[in-house]
Scaffold this motif. Sequence first.
Motif, PDB file in Angstrom:
ATOM      1  N   ALA A 112      30.192  50.326  45.480  1.00 30.90           N
ATOM      2  CA  ALA A 112      31.155  49.164  44.963  1.00 30.90           C
ATOM      3  C   ALA A 112      30.058  47.907  45.279  1.00 30.90           C
ATOM      4  CB  ALA A 112      32.189  49.116  45.918  1.00 30.90           C
ATOM      5  N   GLY A 113      29.525  47.704  46.445  1.00 26.65           N
ATOM      6  CA  GLY A 113      28.843  46.584  46.420  1.00 26.65           C
ATOM      7  C   GLY A 113      27.524  46.303  45.518  1.00 26.65           C
ATOM      8  N   ALA A 114      27.031  47.409  45.103  1.00 27.71           N
ATOM      9  CA  ALA A 114      26.099  47.452  44.145  1.00 27.71           C
ATOM     10  C   ALA A 114      26.488  46.945  42.853  1.00 27.71           C
ATOM     11  CB  ALA A 114      25.162  48.855  44.010  1.00 27.71           C
ATOM     12  N   ARG A 115      27.659  47.588  42.648  1.00 27.35           N
ATOM     13  CA  ARG A 115      28.194  47.287  41.369  1.00 27.35           C
ATOM     14  C   ARG A 115      28.586  45.782  41.169  1.00 27.35           C
ATOM     15  NH1 ARG A 115      30.345  52.469  41.984  1.00 27.35           N
ATOM     16  NH2 ARG A 115      32.134  51.479  42.683  1.00 27.35           N
ATOM     17  N   ILE A 116      29.267  45.092  42.262  1.00 25.57           N
ATOM     18  CA  ILE A 116      29.308  43.929  42.387  1.00 25.57           C
ATOM     19  C   ILE A 116      28.336  42.868  42.119  1.00 25.57           C
ATOM     20  CG2 ILE A 116      30.444  41.982  43.961  1.00 25.57           C
ATOM     21  CD1 ILE A 116      32.547  43.538  42.736  1.00 25.57           C
ATOM     22  N   ALA A 117      26.985  43.452  43.087  1.00 23.63           N
ATOM     23  CA  ALA A 117      25.674  42.731  42.833  1.00 23.63           C
ATOM     24  C   ALA A 117      25.211  42.493  41.424  1.00 23.63           C
ATOM     25  CB  ALA A 117      24.941  43.223  43.778  1.00 23.63           C
ATOM     26  N   ARG A 118      25.440  43.706  40.791  1.00 24.01           N
ATOM     27  CA  ARG A 118      25.201  43.769  39.281  1.00 24.01           C
ATOM     28  C   ARG A 118      25.691  42.779  38.471  1.00 24.01           C
ATOM     29  NH1 ARG A 118      24.545  49.401  40.382  1.00 24.01           N
ATOM     30  NH2 ARG A 118      26.476  49.827  39.189  1.00 24.01           N
ATOM     31  N   ARG A 119      26.782  42.600  38.645  1.00 20.13           N
ATOM     32  CA  ARG A 119      27.727  41.631  38.003  1.00 20.13           C
ATOM     33  C   ARG A 119      27.242  40.200  38.057  1.00 20.13           C
ATOM     34  NH1 ARG A 119      28.209  45.974  36.574  1.00 20.13           N
ATOM     35  NH2 ARG A 119      30.168  47.259  36.446  1.00 20.13           N
ATOM     36  N   TRP A 120      27.142  39.894  39.473  1.00 23.65           N
ATOM     37  CA  TRP A 120      26.584  38.754  39.952  1.00 23.65           C
ATOM     38  C   TRP A 120      25.084  38.460  39.363  1.00 23.65           C
ATOM     39  CZ3 TRP A 120      28.882  34.417  41.410  1.00 23.65           C
ATOM     40  CH2 TRP A 120      30.036  34.655  42.441  1.00 23.65           C
ATOM     41  N   ALA A 121      24.541  39.340  39.215  1.00 18.96           N
ATOM     42  CA  ALA A 121      22.893  39.068  38.775  1.00 18.96           C
ATOM     43  C   ALA A 121      22.894  39.030  37.201  1.00 18.96           C
ATOM     44  CB  ALA A 121      22.099  40.438  39.059  1.00 18.96           C
ATOM     45  N   ALA A 122      24.017  39.570  36.585  1.00 20.85           N
ATOM     46  CA  ALA A 122      24.317  39.399  35.007  1.00 20.85           C
ATOM     47  C   ALA A 122      24.773  38.038  34.693  1.00 20.85           C
ATOM     48  CB  ALA A 122      25.101  40.550  34.398  1.00 20.85           C
ATOM     49  N   GLY A 123      25.015  37.095  35.582  1.00 19.05           N
ATOM     50  CA  GLY A 123      25.691  35.984  35.520  1.00 19.05           C
ATOM     51  C   GLY A 123      27.253  36.104  35.317  1.00 19.05           C
ATOM     52  N   LYS A 124      28.006  37.282  35.741  1.00 16.96           N
ATOM     53  CA  LYS A 124      29.275  37.423  35.539  1.00 16.96           C
ATOM     54  C   LYS A 124      29.973  36.949  37.013  1.00 16.96           C
ATOM     55  CE  LYS A 124      28.523  38.917  31.567  1.00 16.96           C
ATOM     56  NZ  LYS A 124      28.918  38.230  30.490  1.00 16.96           N
ATOM     57  N   LYS A 125      31.157  36.421  37.040  1.00 13.02           N
ATOM     58  CA  LYS A 125      31.861  36.097  38.159  1.00 13.02           C
ATOM     59  C   LYS A 125      32.912  37.070  38.620  1.00 13.02           C
ATOM     60  CE  LYS A 125      33.991  32.500  40.722  1.00 13.02           C
ATOM     61  NZ  LYS A 125      34.715  31.052  40.768  1.00 13.02           N
ATOM     62  N   PRO A 126      32.390  37.909  39.574  1.00 10.16           N
ATOM     63  CA  PRO A 126      33.652  39.073  39.895  1.00 10.16           C
ATOM     64  C   PRO A 126      34.659  38.525  40.826  1.00 10.16           C
ATOM     65  CG  PRO A 126      31.371  39.303  40.923  1.00 10.16           C
ATOM     66  CD  PRO A 126      31.270  38.262  40.122  1.00 10.16           C
ATOM     67  N   VAL A 127      35.954  38.708  40.387  1.00 12.75           N
ATOM     68  CA  VAL A 127      36.912  38.174  41.124  1.00 12.75           C
ATOM     69  C   VAL A 127      37.846  39.423  41.749  1.00 12.75           C
ATOM     70  CG1 VAL A 127      39.407  36.866  41.027  1.00 12.75           C
ATOM     71  CG2 VAL A 127      37.211  36.101  39.891  1.00 12.75           C
ATOM     72  N   VAL A 128      38.132  39.420  43.090  1.00  9.98           N
ATOM     73  CA  VAL A 128      39.020  40.389  43.668  1.00  9.98           C
ATOM     74  C   VAL A 128      40.391  39.774  43.836  1.00  9.98           C
ATOM     75  CG1 VAL A 128      39.343  41.925  45.600  1.00  9.98           C
ATOM     76  CG2 VAL A 128      36.999  41.398  44.891  1.00  9.98           C
ATOM     77  N   LEU A 129      41.248  40.422  43.126  1.00 14.15           N
ATOM     78  CA  LEU A 129      42.964  39.979  43.510  1.00 14.15           C
ATOM     79  C   LEU A 129      43.709  41.262  44.013  1.00 14.15           C
ATOM     80  CD1 LEU A 129      45.113  38.190  42.332  1.00 14.15           C
ATOM     81  CD2 LEU A 129      45.367  39.409  40.495  1.00 14.15           C
ATOM     82  N   THR A 130      44.273  41.094  45.236  1.00 15.38           N
ATOM     83  CA  THR A 130      44.633  42.178  45.943  1.00 15.38           C
ATOM     84  C   THR A 130      46.109  41.653  46.525  1.00 15.38           C
ATOM     85  OG1 THR A 130      44.267  43.875  47.648  1.00 15.38           O
ATOM     86  CG2 THR A 130      43.691  41.540  47.844  1.00 15.38           C
ATOM     87  N   ASN A 131      46.980  42.685  46.695  1.00 16.59           N
ATOM     88  CA  ASN A 131      48.344  42.230  47.622  1.00 16.59           C
ATOM     89  C   ASN A 131      48.022  42.434  49.026  1.00 16.59           C
ATOM     90  OD1 ASN A 131      48.251  45.036  47.792  1.00 16.59           O
ATOM     91  ND2 ASN A 131      49.988  45.621  46.695  1.00 16.59           N
ATOM     92  N   GLY A 132      46.751  42.998  49.352  1.00 19.69           N
ATOM     93  CA  GLY A 132      46.528  42.749  50.935  1.00 19.69           C
ATOM     94  C   GLY A 132      46.858  44.268  51.534  1.00 19.69           C
ATOM     95  N   ALA A 133      47.078  44.999  50.602  1.00 17.94           N
ATOM     96  CA  ALA A 133      47.633  46.641  51.053  1.00 17.94           C
ATOM     97  C   ALA A 133      46.622  47.194  51.952  1.00 17.94           C
ATOM     98  CB  ALA A 133      48.077  47.377  49.790  1.00 17.94           C
TER      99      ALA A 133
END
Length: 81
Positions: A60-81
């Motif tokens: 998961a961390g590597a996938r988020i890092a690849r999105r950032w490197a590609a200039g994409k802004k990852p957003v996490v939306l959660t209900n805190g479960a």
Amino acid sequence: MTRKPDARWAFAHHLPKARRGYPLVNAPIPDLSAVIARHDGFVRDAFGVLNMGGTVIRGAGARIARRWAAGKKPVVLTNGA
């Protein structure tokens, strides 16, 4: 009689109309890398996507890092479960 609010009532006046050419059929993809260039960012839930309880899902961390490197802004939306 007053109409009971539902999702259509709550959001219909806030959402833009879909552009022409919007795909009407879902197409299976192997992972987000197949569509990353077409989108500015990605919203994902945390639980079950990035973590399971206190444990980070492998990769998961590597996938988020690849999105950032590609200039994409990852957003996490959660209900805190």
